[in-house]
Motif scaffolding. Structure first.
Motif, mmCIF file in Angstrom:
data_model
loop_
_atom_site.group_PDB
_atom_site.id
_atom_site.type_symbol
_atom_site.label_atom_id
_atom_site.label_comp_id
_atom_site.label_asym_id
_atom_site.label_seq_id
_atom_site.Cartn_x
_atom_site.Cartn_y
_atom_site.Cartn_z
ATOM 1 N N ILE A 179 -7.619 8.208 -6.377
ATOM 2 C CA ILE A 179 -8.404 7.881 -5.186
ATOM 3 C C ILE A 179 -7.498 7.896 -3.957
ATOM 4 O O ILE A 179 -6.334 7.487 -4.026
ATOM 5 N N ASP A 180 -8.055 8.350 -2.876
ATOM 6 C CA ASP A 180 -7.319 8.427 -1.616
ATOM 7 C C ASP A 180 -6.627 7.096 -1.299
ATOM 8 O O ASP A 180 -7.192 6.019 -1.500
ATOM 9 N N GLY A 181 -5.397 7.201 -0.782
ATOM 10 C CA GLY A 181 -4.563 6.026 -0.533
ATOM 11 C C GLY A 181 -5.220 4.943 0.308
ATOM 12 O O GLY A 181 -4.985 3.750 0.097
ATOM 13 N N ILE A 190 -17.453 1.546 -0.825
ATOM 14 C CA ILE A 190 -16.136 1.474 -0.178
ATOM 15 C C ILE A 190 -15.668 2.882 0.170
ATOM 16 O O ILE A 190 -15.225 3.150 1.289
ATOM 17 N N LEU A 191 -15.811 3.795 -0.779
ATOM 18 C CA LEU A 191 -15.436 5.197 -0.520
ATOM 19 C C LEU A 191 -16.294 5.810 0.577
ATOM 20 O O LEU A 191 -15.844 6.721 1.288
ATOM 21 N N GLY A 206 0.784 -1.235 0.000
ATOM 22 C CA GLY A 206 0.000 0.000 0.000
ATOM 23 C C GLY A 206 0.813 1.281 0.000
ATOM 24 O O GLY A 206 0.410 2.275 -0.600
ATOM 25 N N ASP A 207 1.969 1.262 0.665
ATOM 26 C CA ASP A 207 2.783 2.474 0.741
ATOM 27 C C ASP A 207 3.322 2.883 -0.630
ATOM 28 O O ASP A 207 3.587 4.061 -0.874
ATOM 29 N N PHE A 208 3.540 1.907 -1.481
ATOM 30 C CA PHE A 208 4.195 2.175 -2.762
ATOM 31 C C PHE A 208 3.222 2.142 -3.938
ATOM 32 O O PHE A 208 3.577 2.538 -5.046
ATOM 33 N N PRO A 222 -8.406 -1.585 -2.205
ATOM 34 C CA PRO A 222 -9.615 -2.401 -2.395
ATOM 35 C C PRO A 222 -10.401 -2.020 -3.647
ATOM 36 O O PRO A 222 -10.992 -2.882 -4.307
ATOM 37 N N ILE A 223 -10.393 -0.730 -3.993
ATOM 38 C CA ILE A 223 -11.146 -0.312 -5.183
ATOM 39 C C ILE A 223 -10.447 -0.800 -6.450
ATOM 40 O O ILE A 223 -11.085 -1.316 -7.379
#
Lengths: 321, 321
Positions: free
Chosen positions: B121-123, B182-183, A123-125, B128-129
């Motif tokens: 999209i936000d980290g 999810i969002l 997730g970080d990358f 998941p998206i």
């Protein structure tokens, strides 16, 4: 630091398996067929090397490398449709073997699969890598479009051709290295130097490819010399010749392009040599190779960590004087 | 809670702009042309509604909605090539107007662009998206392949056709809702209920579409009735008729499919009615619609938040008795 050969073997161990479900086999079997045709797997190994330049290879670097190789194969399947190419690596292309509709959809799902592997990155990358992957993917499509456009154009300038090659070939090599570097925790400056190394190496490689097609030793080169000349392909050589030939040479060259005399290759090569296109191409290649190595030198890690990249670059592009 | 109409207007405000760079215009102009042909934009609005069911609409929901709409348009461009469709929404398809190579590459870059929007999209939600988006994209490709395969097959079973429709149409509606959820920070149980609502709504919609093509009021339906029958398209109706007809009806139906008598539509419709295919189709549609609403009911949020989804479902699929 692991050599190209070793990483290539290790990558094959990860990669040589089924990537797609069984059904619908009409969609997935063509992709498995195409992936089995093989290839040098340069791009995925560049991901691994980019990672290892800065740290031990992470588990998800293998996922990234797989994504990059699948992306590359997606472009090959679709390019083969557009170029109406019957063969690749001596075997039938997907559209020749299975029809254009299947090849179109098989390519699509190959691209989606690449993103499936990409989504497994930590997730970080994920975000910066996805960003670079997308940008690169778009640029590669642009390169293919320019290539098709230039085929129809009478005159193509050197800087246009250079930019096309950069988009079609170089940016994926460069991005493979940089995405690996991101996973390796590299800082931005080093990432960008590595990207520039890959970008210029890619251009040098293409100059060499064009050069060898005209001036290579047929035995070493492994394919018919002069193929580009017979196909009137716009290459570094032809573009430079057209830009530097004198009036007489230019007229002769244009007639050779328009016609198809039996000694076309010899005649064109003679003009190329008269215009010193061969010397110019070697200089151009060396210039890009030198610049590439300069960028590699500037990267702030111990030089011994860079050795595999240096070796690979020298293997891909031979320095000539 | 905002209605479909309002969200659709707001989405158009975000979406109706240039999505691609200027150059190469030979690649990007075809995509801008295609996007201007419009459409109901159901899928992006489902993303927004999925978000708003659980929370205020986030900024990045608009990026997600744009990604989904671009993905949908990518599938249309490539499907049109495969189906050799000359027109869409009364206008020339991309391959008809610009050639197949351009349409192929334009579709590719449309898909890449969808991922570019997705990457914004936000980290916290990206992984998941992206995972669901990839899975859905692959399923949509599989659906298209089954569709092409079934065209060549003599017999298709109802469960096969149902699964094809699910993949080709339903999963994208379902995933649009779930990605929005999810969002919106929804829990997994609610996400999955919403997905099932979308999946079953999609099937009900397709049953209705097949039904209207045969039994619809030409004035209301807006296109020629019996088009599917004339094209021998395997639909819910034809498949069920072939599975339930008696020996005489079956023989007659097969002859009508093999030939093209001037009264083909009337004759086939007569057999459909004799086999009560029309009643069966309405029951099937109602069954899926009821199940869809049951899933929506089970979602643990206040019913007034669900109102726009209920309205949209009723608008898309009319309940009939």
């Amino acid at each position: 630091m692991q050599s190209f050969e070793l990483l290539s073997q290790k990558f094959a161990f990860h990669f040589d398996k089924a990537h797609f479900p069984e059904a619908p086999s009409t969609l997935y079997q063509p992709n498995e067929y195409f992936l089995k045709l093989g290839g040098k797997r340069v791009r995925p190994v560049l991901c691994l090397m980019g990672n290892e330049l800065f740290d031990d290879i992470r588990e998800d670097a293998w996922e990234l490398a797989t994504a990059v190789e699948l992306f590359h194969n997606f472009t090959l399947i679709h390019d083969d449709i557009m170029d109406k190419a019957p063969l690749r690596r001596g075997m039938q292309t997907v559209h020749t073997k299975y029809g254009e509709n299947t090849a179109l959809l098989a390519g699509d799902v190959m691209l989606v699969k690449a993103y499936e592997y990409l989504s497994r990155i930590d997730g970080d990358f994920l975000k910066p890598i996805l960003h670079l992957f997308n940008q690169t993917a778009r640029e590669v499509c642009e390169g293919q479009q320019w290539d098709m456009d230039y085929e129809k154009q009478e005159t193509v300038h050197l800087d246009e051709y250079l930019r096309m090659i950069e988009l079609k070939t170089s940016v994926l090599l460069a991005a493979s290295l940089k995405m690996g570097a991101i996973l390796g925790g590299s800082g931005e400056r080093n990432q960008n130097l590595l990207y520039e190394f890959g970008r210029k190496l890619g251009i040098a490689f293409q100059v060499q490819d064009d050069y060898l097609d005209a001036f290579g030793d047929p035995e070493k080169f492994g394919k018919q010399v002069g193929g580009d000349i017979l196909a009137n392909k716009k290459t570094f050589l032809l573009i430079h010749a057209l830009e530097t030939a004198n009036a007489g040479q230019l007229e002769e060259l244009k007639q050779l392009i328009a016609g198809n005399p039996p000694d076309k290759v010899e005649q064109v090569l003679r003009i190329f040599k008269d215009c010193k296109v061969d010397e110019w191409a070697i200089e151009l290649k060396n210039k890009y190779l030198d610049e590439a190595f300069q960028h590699l030198d500037d990267i702030a890690v111990l030089s011994k960590r860079k050795q595999p990249l240096t070796d690979l670059a020298r293997f891909l592009v031979q320095r000539e004087h």
